[in-house]
Design a protein around this motif. Structure first.
Motif, PDB file in Angstrom:
ATOM      1  N   HIS A  60     -19.577  14.089   1.599  1.00 49.03           N
ATOM      2  CA  HIS A  60     -19.578  12.627   1.482  1.00 49.03           C
ATOM      3  C   HIS A  60     -18.120  12.168   1.440  1.00 49.03           C
ATOM      4  O   HIS A  60     -17.411  12.448   0.477  1.00 49.03           O
ATOM      5  CB  HIS A  60     -20.333  12.213   0.211  1.00 49.03           C
ATOM      6  N   LEU A  61     -17.680  11.484   2.507  1.00 47.97           N
ATOM      7  CA  LEU A  61     -16.283  11.062   2.607  1.00 47.97           C
ATOM      8  C   LEU A  61     -16.084   9.669   2.040  1.00 47.97           C
ATOM      9  O   LEU A  61     -16.885   8.761   2.283  1.00 47.97           O
ATOM     10  CB  LEU A  61     -15.821  11.087   4.063  1.00 47.97           C
ATOM     11  N   ARG A  62     -15.010   9.510   1.281  1.00 48.47           N
ATOM     12  CA  ARG A  62     -14.606   8.213   0.743  1.00 48.47           C
ATOM     13  C   ARG A  62     -13.103   8.100   0.903  1.00 48.47           C
ATOM     14  O   ARG A  62     -12.433   9.068   1.239  1.00 48.47           O
ATOM     15  CB  ARG A  62     -14.972   8.106  -0.742  1.00 48.47           C
ATOM     16  N   PHE A  63     -12.576   6.918   0.625  1.00 46.04           N
ATOM     17  CA  PHE A  63     -11.140   6.691   0.726  1.00 46.04           C
ATOM     18  C   PHE A  63     -10.599   6.215  -0.612  1.00 46.04           C
ATOM     19  O   PHE A  63     -11.264   5.485  -1.341  1.00 46.04           O
ATOM     20  CB  PHE A  63     -10.831   5.669   1.826  1.00 46.04           C
ATOM     21  N   ARG A  64      -9.380   6.649  -0.895  1.00 41.19           N
ATOM     22  CA  ARG A  64      -8.718   6.317  -2.156  1.00 41.19           C
ATOM     23  C   ARG A  64      -7.380   5.674  -1.824  1.00 41.19           C
ATOM     24  O   ARG A  64      -6.572   6.248  -1.088  1.00 41.19           O
ATOM     25  CB  ARG A  64      -8.501   7.607  -2.932  1.00 41.19           C
ATOM     26  N   ALA A  65      -7.152   4.467  -2.360  1.00 46.74           N
ATOM     27  CA  ALA A  65      -5.918   3.736  -2.058  1.00 46.74           C
ATOM     28  C   ALA A  65      -5.107   3.532  -3.328  1.00 46.74           C
ATOM     29  O   ALA A  65      -5.657   3.268  -4.402  1.00 46.74           O
ATOM     30  CB  ALA A  65      -6.251   2.387  -1.437  1.00 46.74           C
ATOM     31  N   ILE A  75       0.159  -1.581 -10.824  1.00 47.35           N
ATOM     32  CA  ILE A  75      -0.327  -0.605  -9.848  1.00 47.35           C
ATOM     33  C   ILE A  75      -1.826  -0.450 -10.027  1.00 47.35           C
ATOM     34  O   ILE A  75      -2.356  -0.671 -11.124  1.00 47.35           O
ATOM     35  CB  ILE A  75       0.361   0.774  -9.978  1.00 47.35           C
ATOM     36  N   GLY A  76      -2.489  -0.075  -8.942  1.00 44.62           N
ATOM     37  CA  GLY A  76      -3.928   0.108  -9.018  1.00 44.62           C
ATOM     38  C   GLY A  76      -4.404   1.166  -8.051  1.00 44.62           C
ATOM     39  O   GLY A  76      -3.806   1.389  -7.001  1.00 44.62           O
ATOM     40  N   ILE A  77      -5.511   1.808  -8.425  1.00 39.37           N
ATOM     41  CA  ILE A  77      -6.150   2.804  -7.574  1.00 39.37           C
ATOM     42  C   ILE A  77      -7.570   2.336  -7.321  1.00 39.37           C
ATOM     43  O   ILE A  77      -8.278   1.945  -8.253  1.00 39.37           O
ATOM     44  CB  ILE A  77      -6.158   4.189  -8.252  1.00 39.37           C
ATOM     45  N   GLY A  78      -7.972   2.359  -6.059  1.00 34.13           N
ATOM     46  CA  GLY A  78      -9.322   1.949  -5.704  1.00 34.13           C
ATOM     47  C   GLY A  78      -9.956   2.966  -4.780  1.00 34.13           C
ATOM     48  O   GLY A  78      -9.294   3.536  -3.925  1.00 34.13           O
ATOM     49  N   LYS A  79     -11.264   3.184  -4.961  1.00 35.53           N
ATOM     50  CA  LYS A  79     -12.001   4.103  -4.103  1.00 35.53           C
ATOM     51  C   LYS A  79     -13.179   3.366  -3.487  1.00 35.53           C
ATOM     52  O   LYS A  79     -13.843   2.582  -4.165  1.00 35.53           O
ATOM     53  CB  LYS A  79     -12.536   5.293  -4.901  1.00 35.53           C
ATOM     54  N   VAL A 106       0.863  -1.182   0.000  1.00 35.30           N
ATOM     55  CA  VAL A 106       0.000   0.000   0.000  1.00 35.30           C
ATOM     56  C   VAL A 106       0.902   1.235   0.000  1.00 35.30           C
ATOM     57  O   VAL A 106       1.716   1.415   0.897  1.00 35.30           O
ATOM     58  CB  VAL A 106      -0.929   0.021   1.232  1.00 35.30           C
ATOM     59  N   ILE A 107       0.763   2.055  -1.021  1.00 36.99           N
ATOM     60  CA  ILE A 107       1.617   3.232  -1.170  1.00 36.99           C
ATOM     61  C   ILE A 107       1.006   4.435  -0.475  1.00 36.99           C
ATOM     62  O   ILE A 107       1.677   5.142   0.256  1.00 36.99           O
ATOM     63  CB  ILE A 107       1.888   3.521  -2.662  1.00 36.99           C
ATOM     64  N   SER A 108      -0.287   4.661  -0.708  1.00 35.97           N
ATOM     65  CA  SER A 108      -0.942   5.780  -0.030  1.00 35.97           C
ATOM     66  C   SER A 108      -2.431   5.520   0.114  1.00 35.97           C
ATOM     67  O   SER A 108      -3.034   4.845  -0.717  1.00 35.97           O
ATOM     68  CB  SER A 108      -0.716   7.097  -0.788  1.00 35.97           C
ATOM     69  N   VAL A 109      -2.978   6.051   1.178  1.00 34.85           N
ATOM     70  CA  VAL A 109      -4.431   6.040   1.405  1.00 34.85           C
ATOM     71  C   VAL A 109      -4.808   7.471   1.729  1.00 34.85           C
ATOM     72  O   VAL A 109      -4.267   8.067   2.660  1.00 34.85           O
ATOM     73  CB  VAL A 109      -4.833   5.110   2.569  1.00 34.85           C
ATOM     74  N   THR A 110      -5.717   8.033   0.927  1.00 33.53           N
ATOM     75  CA  THR A 110      -6.132   9.415   1.154  1.00 33.53           C
ATOM     76  C   THR A 110      -7.639   9.486   1.321  1.00 33.53           C
ATOM     77  O   THR A 110      -8.369   8.661   0.782  1.00 33.53           O
ATOM     78  CB  THR A 110      -5.709  10.335  -0.016  1.00 33.53           C
ATOM     79  N   ARG A 111      -8.066  10.479   2.080  1.00 35.85           N
ATOM     80  CA  ARG A 111      -9.495  10.700   2.268  1.00 35.85           C
ATOM     81  C   ARG A 111      -9.942  11.743   1.263  1.00 35.85           C
ATOM     82  O   ARG A 111      -9.330  12.818   1.173  1.00 35.85           O
ATOM     83  CB  ARG A 111      -9.746  11.191   3.697  1.00 35.85           C
ATOM     84  N   VAL A 112     -10.974  11.448   0.519  1.00 33.48           N
ATOM     85  CA  VAL A 112     -11.498  12.397  -0.462  1.00 33.48           C
ATOM     86  C   VAL A 112     -12.924  12.761  -0.066  1.00 33.48           C
ATOM     87  O   VAL A 112     -13.667  11.934   0.463  1.00 33.48           O
ATOM     88  CB  VAL A 112     -11.454  11.836  -1.910  1.00 33.48           C
ATOM     89  N   ALA A 113     -13.304  13.990  -0.291  1.00 31.39           N
ATOM     90  CA  ALA A 113     -14.628  14.464   0.106  1.00 31.39           C
ATOM     91  C   ALA A 113     -15.357  15.046  -1.096  1.00 31.39           C
ATOM     92  O   ALA A 113     -14.775  15.779  -1.901  1.00 31.39           O
ATOM     93  CB  ALA A 113     -14.503  15.517   1.195  1.00 31.39           C
ATOM     94  N   LYS A 114     -16.621  14.707  -1.190  1.00 31.12           N
ATOM     95  CA  LYS A 114     -17.474  15.270  -2.226  1.00 31.12           C
ATOM     96  C   LYS A 114     -18.541  16.094  -1.503  1.00 31.12           C
ATOM     97  O   LYS A 114     -19.209  15.591  -0.596  1.00 31.12           O
ATOM     98  CB  LYS A 114     -18.125  14.145  -3.030  1.00 31.12           C
ATOM     99  N   VAL A 115     -18.670  17.348  -1.880  1.00 31.86           N
ATOM    100  CA  VAL A 115     -19.648  18.209  -1.235  1.00 31.86           C
ATOM    101  C   VAL A 115     -21.008  17.978  -1.881  1.00 31.86           C
ATOM    102  O   VAL A 115     -21.170  18.124  -3.095  1.00 31.86           O
ATOM    103  CB  VAL A 115     -19.241  19.696  -1.337  1.00 31.86           C
ATOM    104  N   VAL A 116     -21.953  17.561  -1.048  1.00 32.11           N
ATOM    105  CA  VAL A 116     -23.323  17.309  -1.522  1.00 32.11           C
ATOM    106  C   VAL A 116     -24.278  18.197  -0.724  1.00 32.11           C
ATOM    107  O   VAL A 116     -23.864  18.905   0.189  1.00 32.11           O
ATOM    108  CB  VAL A 116     -23.705  15.811  -1.384  1.00 32.11           C
ATOM    109  N   LYS A 117     -25.540  18.127  -1.067  1.00 35.52           N
ATOM    110  CA  LYS A 117     -26.528  19.002  -0.442  1.00 35.52           C
ATOM    111  C   LYS A 117     -26.554  18.873   1.086  1.00 35.52           C
ATOM    112  O   LYS A 117     -26.654  19.857   1.810  1.00 35.52           O
ATOM    113  CB  LYS A 117     -27.914  18.697  -1.013  1.00 35.52           C
ATOM    114  N   GLY A 118     -26.428  17.657   1.588  1.00 37.47           N
ATOM    115  CA  GLY A 118     -26.504  17.435   3.033  1.00 37.47           C
ATOM    116  C   GLY A 118     -25.184  17.628   3.758  1.00 37.47           C
ATOM    117  O   GLY A 118     -25.104  17.431   4.961  1.00 37.47           O
TER     118      GLY A 118
END
Length: 167
Positions: free
Chosen positions: A32-37, A50-54, A17-29
């Motif tokens: 929305h947090l997700r993770f990207r590896a 190599i691969g990227i997964g969310k 595992v090289i990196s894990v980052t938290r990504v956020a999408k701004v929605v009406k409420g």
């Protein structure tokens, strides 16, 4: 035949595992947090991917990235425990340099580059990351460099065949 070799090799793959980052999408409420590896997978004998997964959870993101990496594995030529020749490659603003090293030198490379070359099975290499330090682009530039490596014997044979056709 090549497909069978890859399937057999998948059993003893090492995953880094090289990196894990938290990504956020701004929605009406709210957000929305997700993770990207970002994951590197290899058999430590000349195959790497190599691969990227969310995903909504870290473990699922890592699992997805690992499966993407396994599907996109490439074979790289090795000259003993090092790369066959010096190579420089770019991806985006990331620029990487890989140089062959003497046996016993070890992997002299920075974070994300180190992970990729180690799972590929390169034991001795001098590497430098130039330009961007973004892990994703550095890893992709490293993969571009590894995919451009060529075996000296094959290059020599191609040149001989080309000169024989001319003369």
């Amino acid at each position: 035949m090549v497909r069978q070799e890859v399937v057999e090799a998948k059993e003893e793959l090492s995953e880094r595992v090289i990196s894990v980052t938290r990504v956020a999408k701004v929605v009406k409420g709210g957000k929305h947090l997700r993770f990207r590896a970002l994951v590197a997978v290899g058999d430590e004998s000349g195959h790497v991917g190599i691969g990227i997964g969310k995903a909504n959870e870290v473990a699922q993101a890592i699992q997805k990235a690992g499966s993407v990496a396994r599907k996109g594995m490439i074979a790289i030529p090795l000259a003993g425990t090092t790369v066959p020749h010096e190579i420089r490659a770019r991806f985006g603003a990331a620029d990487v340099l890989l140089k062959p090293a003497r046996p016993g030198s070890g992997v002299i490379a920075g974070g994300s580059m180190r992970a990729v070359v180690e799972v590929a099975g390169v034991k001795d290499v001098l590497a430098k990351s130039l330009g961007s330090s973004n892990p994703t682009n550095v890893v992709k530039a490293t993969m571009v460099a590894l995919s451009r490596l060529r075996e000296p014997d094959k290059v020599l044979a191609e040149r001989k065949a080309g000169s024989a056709a001319k003369g």
